[in-house]
Design a protein around this motif. Structure first.
Motif, PDB file in Angstrom:
ATOM      1  N   THR A   2       0.840  -1.186   0.000  1.00 27.61           N
ATOM      2  CA  THR A   2       0.000   0.000   0.000  1.00 27.61           C
ATOM      3  C   THR A   2       0.882   1.245   0.000  1.00 27.61           C
ATOM      4  OG1 THR A   2      -0.149   0.085   2.419  1.00 27.61           O
ATOM      5  CG2 THR A   2      -1.838  -1.177   1.243  1.00 27.61           C
ATOM      6  N   ARG A   3       0.348   2.288  -0.537  1.00 26.25           N
ATOM      7  CA  ARG A   3       1.055   3.568  -0.520  1.00 26.25           C
ATOM      8  C   ARG A   3       0.037   4.692  -0.486  1.00 26.25           C
ATOM      9  NH1 ARG A   3       3.763   5.433  -6.126  1.00 26.25           N
ATOM     10  NH2 ARG A   3       4.253   3.272  -6.674  1.00 26.25           N
ATOM     11  N   ARG A   4       0.514   5.881  -0.217  1.00 26.10           N
ATOM     12  CA  ARG A   4      -0.323   7.075  -0.180  1.00 26.10           C
ATOM     13  C   ARG A   4       0.144   7.996  -1.299  1.00 26.10           C
ATOM     14  NH1 ARG A   4      -3.361  10.309   3.432  1.00 26.10           N
ATOM     15  NH2 ARG A   4      -2.877  12.531   3.355  1.00 26.10           N
ATOM     16  N   ILE A   5      -0.784   8.349  -2.152  1.00 27.41           N
ATOM     17  CA  ILE A   5      -0.508   9.285  -3.233  1.00 27.41           C
ATOM     18  C   ILE A   5      -1.184  10.607  -2.910  1.00 27.41           C
ATOM     19  CG2 ILE A   5      -1.153   9.824  -5.622  1.00 27.41           C
ATOM     20  CD1 ILE A   5      -0.552   6.950  -6.346  1.00 27.41           C
ATOM     21  N   VAL A  27      -3.522  -3.363 -14.596  1.00 33.18           N
ATOM     22  CA  VAL A  27      -4.971  -3.224 -14.495  1.00 33.18           C
ATOM     23  C   VAL A  27      -5.263  -2.256 -13.353  1.00 33.18           C
ATOM     24  CG1 VAL A  27      -7.151  -4.380 -13.990  1.00 33.18           C
ATOM     25  CG2 VAL A  27      -5.411  -5.543 -15.380  1.00 33.18           C
ATOM     26  N   VAL A  28      -6.020  -1.207 -13.628  1.00 32.65           N
ATOM     27  CA  VAL A  28      -6.394  -0.229 -12.606  1.00 32.65           C
ATOM     28  C   VAL A  28      -7.880  -0.393 -12.319  1.00 32.65           C
ATOM     29  CG1 VAL A  28      -6.437   2.201 -11.945  1.00 32.65           C
ATOM     30  CG2 VAL A  28      -4.615   1.348 -13.442  1.00 32.65           C
ATOM     31  N   LEU A  29      -8.225  -0.609 -11.050  1.00 33.27           N
ATOM     32  CA  LEU A  29      -9.594  -0.884 -10.623  1.00 33.27           C
ATOM     33  C   LEU A  29     -10.142   0.310  -9.837  1.00 33.27           C
ATOM     34  CD1 LEU A  29      -9.003  -4.534  -9.308  1.00 33.27           C
ATOM     35  CD2 LEU A  29      -9.834  -3.858 -11.572  1.00 33.27           C
ATOM     36  N   ALA A  30     -11.263   0.862 -10.290  1.00 38.39           N
ATOM     37  CA  ALA A  30     -11.909   2.002  -9.625  1.00 38.39           C
ATOM     38  C   ALA A  30     -13.250   1.544  -9.050  1.00 38.39           C
ATOM     39  CB  ALA A  30     -12.116   3.151 -10.604  1.00 38.39           C
ATOM     40  N   GLN A  80     -13.409  15.681 -10.770  1.00 39.33           N
ATOM     41  CA  GLN A  80     -12.286  15.593  -9.850  1.00 39.33           C
ATOM     42  C   GLN A  80     -11.812  14.144  -9.706  1.00 39.33           C
ATOM     43  OE1 GLN A  80     -10.500  18.215  -7.994  1.00 39.33           O
ATOM     44  NE2 GLN A  80      -9.215  16.379  -8.146  1.00 39.33           N
ATOM     45  N   LEU A  81     -12.757  13.210  -9.685  1.00 43.29           N
ATOM     46  CA  LEU A  81     -12.363  11.808  -9.585  1.00 43.29           C
ATOM     47  C   LEU A  81     -11.564  11.378 -10.813  1.00 43.29           C
ATOM     48  CD1 LEU A  81     -15.465   9.970  -8.064  1.00 43.29           C
ATOM     49  CD2 LEU A  81     -13.530  11.043  -6.900  1.00 43.29           C
ATOM     50  N   ALA A  82     -11.938  11.887 -11.987  1.00 45.48           N
ATOM     51  CA  ALA A  82     -11.188  11.560 -13.203  1.00 45.48           C
ATOM     52  C   ALA A  82      -9.771  12.117 -13.133  1.00 45.48           C
ATOM     53  CB  ALA A  82     -11.918  12.102 -14.426  1.00 45.48           C
ATOM     54  N   ASP A  83      -9.640  13.332 -12.625  1.00 46.09           N
ATOM     55  CA  ASP A  83      -8.296  13.907 -12.464  1.00 46.09           C
ATOM     56  C   ASP A  83      -7.488  13.109 -11.441  1.00 46.09           C
ATOM     57  OD1 ASP A  83      -9.057  15.818 -14.287  1.00 46.09           O
ATOM     58  OD2 ASP A  83      -9.333  17.414 -12.815  1.00 46.09           O
ATOM     59  N   ASP A  84      -8.148  12.652 -10.375  1.00 45.53           N
ATOM     60  CA  ASP A  84      -7.463  11.807  -9.385  1.00 45.53           C
ATOM     61  C   ASP A  84      -6.981  10.511 -10.031  1.00 45.53           C
ATOM     62  OD1 ASP A  84      -8.049  13.687  -7.445  1.00 45.53           O
ATOM     63  OD2 ASP A  84      -9.638  12.507  -6.497  1.00 45.53           O
ATOM     64  N   LEU A  85      -7.831   9.899 -10.852  1.00 46.58           N
ATOM     65  CA  LEU A  85      -7.446   8.662 -11.525  1.00 46.58           C
ATOM     66  C   LEU A  85      -6.223   8.884 -12.410  1.00 46.58           C
ATOM     67  CD1 LEU A  85      -7.747   5.745 -12.400  1.00 46.58           C
ATOM     68  CD2 LEU A  85      -9.650   6.437 -13.892  1.00 46.58           C
ATOM     69  N   ALA A  86      -6.203  10.004 -13.109  1.00 48.21           N
ATOM     70  CA  ALA A  86      -5.043  10.325 -13.943  1.00 48.21           C
ATOM     71  C   ALA A  86      -3.775  10.441 -13.093  1.00 48.21           C
ATOM     72  CB  ALA A  86      -5.294  11.618 -14.717  1.00 48.21           C
ATOM     73  N   GLU A  87      -3.914  11.009 -11.890  1.00 47.80           N
ATOM     74  CA  GLU A  87      -2.744  11.139 -11.004  1.00 47.80           C
ATOM     75  C   GLU A  87      -2.330   9.797 -10.418  1.00 47.80           C
ATOM     76  OE1 GLU A  87      -1.950  14.581  -8.659  1.00 47.80           O
ATOM     77  OE2 GLU A  87      -3.890  15.461  -9.183  1.00 47.80           O
ATOM     78  N   VAL A  88      -3.294   8.945 -10.095  1.00 45.67           N
ATOM     79  CA  VAL A  88      -2.962   7.608  -9.609  1.00 45.67           C
ATOM     80  C   VAL A  88      -2.163   6.862 -10.682  1.00 45.67           C
ATOM     81  CG1 VAL A  88      -3.920   5.340  -9.012  1.00 45.67           C
ATOM     82  CG2 VAL A  88      -4.870   7.418  -7.979  1.00 45.67           C
ATOM     83  N   ILE A  89      -2.610   6.957 -11.927  1.00 42.70           N
ATOM     84  CA  ILE A  89      -1.897   6.301 -13.018  1.00 42.70           C
ATOM     85  C   ILE A  89      -0.499   6.884 -13.172  1.00 42.70           C
ATOM     86  CG2 ILE A  89      -1.857   6.019 -15.526  1.00 42.70           C
ATOM     87  CD1 ILE A  89      -4.953   5.829 -15.383  1.00 42.70           C
ATOM     88  N   ALA A  90      -0.391   8.195 -13.129  1.00 44.76           N
ATOM     89  CA  ALA A  90       0.911   8.837 -13.322  1.00 44.76           C
ATOM     90  C   ALA A  90       1.912   8.432 -12.251  1.00 44.76           C
ATOM     91  CB  ALA A  90       0.740  10.356 -13.339  1.00 44.76           C
ATOM     92  N   GLN A  91       1.438   8.219 -11.023  1.00 45.49           N
ATOM     93  CA  GLN A  91       2.353   7.910  -9.930  1.00 45.49           C
ATOM     94  C   GLN A  91       2.517   6.411  -9.669  1.00 45.49           C
ATOM     95  OE1 GLN A  91       2.206  10.441  -6.385  1.00 45.49           O
ATOM     96  NE2 GLN A  91       0.733  11.778  -7.401  1.00 45.49           N
ATOM     97  N   ALA A  92       1.460   5.640  -9.874  1.00 49.05           N
ATOM     98  CA  ALA A  92       1.524   4.212  -9.562  1.00 49.05           C
ATOM     99  C   ALA A  92       1.756   3.341 -10.786  1.00 49.05           C
ATOM    100  CB  ALA A  92       0.230   3.770  -8.870  1.00 49.05           C
ATOM    101  N   ALA A  93       1.444   3.843 -11.965  1.00 46.40           N
ATOM    102  CA  ALA A  93       1.639   3.072 -13.203  1.00 46.40           C
ATOM    103  C   ALA A  93       2.069   4.023 -14.309  1.00 46.40           C
ATOM    104  CB  ALA A  93       0.345   2.350 -13.585  1.00 46.40           C
ATOM    105  N   PRO A  94       3.257   4.615 -14.184  1.00 46.05           N
ATOM    106  CA  PRO A  94       3.664   5.689 -15.094  1.00 46.05           C
ATOM    107  C   PRO A  94       3.995   5.255 -16.504  1.00 46.05           C
ATOM    108  CG  PRO A  94       5.462   5.135 -13.598  1.00 46.05           C
ATOM    109  CD  PRO A  94       4.269   4.366 -13.128  1.00 46.05           C
ATOM    110  N   SER A  95       4.134   3.954 -16.767  1.00 45.51           N
ATOM    111  CA  SER A  95       4.470   3.516 -18.116  1.00 45.51           C
ATOM    112  C   SER A  95       3.804   2.182 -18.402  1.00 45.51           C
ATOM    113  CB  SER A  95       5.988   3.391 -18.271  1.00 45.51           C
ATOM    114  OG  SER A  95       6.509   2.406 -17.381  1.00 45.51           O
ATOM    115  N   GLY A  96       3.729   1.848 -19.690  1.00 49.85           N
ATOM    116  CA  GLY A  96       3.182   0.572 -20.098  1.00 49.85           C
ATOM    117  C   GLY A  96       1.700   0.613 -20.386  1.00 49.85           C
ATOM    118  N   PRO A  97       1.196  -0.423 -21.054  1.00 48.76           N
ATOM    119  CA  PRO A  97      -0.232  -0.478 -21.396  1.00 48.76           C
ATOM    120  C   PRO A  97      -1.109  -0.666 -20.167  1.00 48.76           C
ATOM    121  CG  PRO A  97       0.884  -2.496 -22.051  1.00 48.76           C
ATOM    122  CD  PRO A  97       1.951  -1.556 -21.615  1.00 48.76           C
ATOM    123  N   LEU A  98      -2.328  -0.161 -20.270  1.00 48.83           N
ATOM    124  CA  LEU A  98      -3.275  -0.189 -19.156  1.00 48.83           C
ATOM    125  C   LEU A  98      -4.581  -0.844 -19.570  1.00 48.83           C
ATOM    126  CD1 LEU A  98      -2.946   3.562 -18.066  1.00 48.83           C
ATOM    127  CD2 LEU A  98      -1.926   1.612 -16.862  1.00 48.83           C
TER     128      LEU A  98
END
Length: 306
Positions: A2-5, A27-30, A80-98
């Motif tokens: 676990t981590r805190r973003i 795989v990113v699960l919301a 705002q949730l969509a922007d949060d999701l974009a930030e989660v991806i940028a920090q937790a999955a910054p590269s590769g297919p999703l």
């Protein structure tokens, strides 16, 4: 792990990661409204316990949900949730297919991500799972489907409750999840739900902040994003719903498929709204198939597809 973003506006989001970092696909699960990332745990466990090239899985708590920070009502929006999701991806999955999978409000968040961050969808997303969700048509949600005078009376009572200190100052809906079982079975679950489905549903909703319930209602009732679905037209999409879903019924799933005619649609017999805990195997199998397709796809899209 676990981590805190921390997002750009200073909101801390609780994030859980599983599976190998070297996996070819993330795989990113919301999760859905009033729930938390625990409701994706059974599916996540299936995804990372298979064979071959396992996906890496990232799941997280939306702001004002679960172990993520609370937020002002002005920030309780799908945008705002969509922007949060974009930030989660940028920090937790910054590269590769999703592969993106969203349940209920999580699916609406994925649609809004396509609207607000189309470059992210075009460049990195290779598959989408829309689980018990809707692209619009939720205007009656604020009154639980009531109309006329009953709806007016319901809204008046709801406004009084939501403005009272007993609502605004409480940190959770109830400390007794067992008391929620009859109501949750009737509203969210299908016929004969298993004990795990009932437990996870009740525990996550019992721990939800009351202000989260009221704060996100306006953005859900005004959600209309049929046009956003076009961003997913050229990629594999799995659309799923339970035949007994009372919140996002099958007619709303058919509406999504009208805009994504090449998508695959599954209606799970006798299941309710909580597919990630009610139909774990079926949901996990379809998301895993998307991940396999994403791993086999070219790493970059042709320039004319961007």
């Amino acid at each position: 792990m676990t981590r805190r973003i921390v997002t750009r506006d200073g909101t801390g989001l609780h994030v859980r990661e599983s599976g190998p970092v070297s996996a070819p696909v993330t795989v990113v699960l919301a999760h859905g409204w009033t729930l938390d990332e625990r409701c994706w745990a059974p599916v996540s466990d299936r995804l990372v316990s298979g064979h071959g090239n396992l996906p890496r899985v990232v799941r997280y708590d939306h702001r004002a949900h679960g172990r993520s920070d609370d937020t002002p009502s002005s920030s309780m929006t799908l945008e705002q949730l969509a922007d949060d999701l974009a930030e989660v991806i940028a920090q937790a999955a910054p590269s590769g297919p999703l592969v993106l999978a969203g349940h209920s409000m999580g699916g609406m968040t994925v649609m809004t991500l396509a609207q607000r961050h189309p470059e992210l969808i075009a460049e990195r997303v290779r598959g989408v799972a829309l689980v018990a969700t809707a692209s619009g048509g939720l205007g009656g949600a604020a009154t639980l489907g009531l109309h006329g005078r009953p709806a007016q009376a319901f809204l008046a009572g709801k406004q009084r409750v939501e403005s009272s200190p007993r609502w605004t100052e409480r940190r959770e809906l109830t400390s007794h999840p067992l008391l929620m079982r009859p109501g949750m079975r009737a509203m969210l679950l299908g016929r004969r739900p298993g004990p795990q489905a009932l437990r996870l549903t009740c525990e996550s909703i019992a721990g939800c902040r009351p202000t989260t319930v009221s704060g996100f209602t306006p953005t859900l009732t005004t959600h209309e994003r049929d046009a956003a679905l076009a961003a997913f037209a050229d990629m594999p999409v799995e659309v799923m719903v339970g035949s007994r879903d009372r919140l996002t019924p099958p007619r709303l799933t058919h509406r999504i498929r009208q805009h994504l005619p090449r998508s695959s649609m599954t209606i799970f017999p006798d299941a309710g709204h909580m597919l990630p805990v009610e139909r774990v195997g079926g949901v996990a199998t379809r998301i895993a198939a998307l991940a396999r397709q994403a791993a086999a796809a070219p790493s970059e899209r042709p320039a004319d597809a961007l």
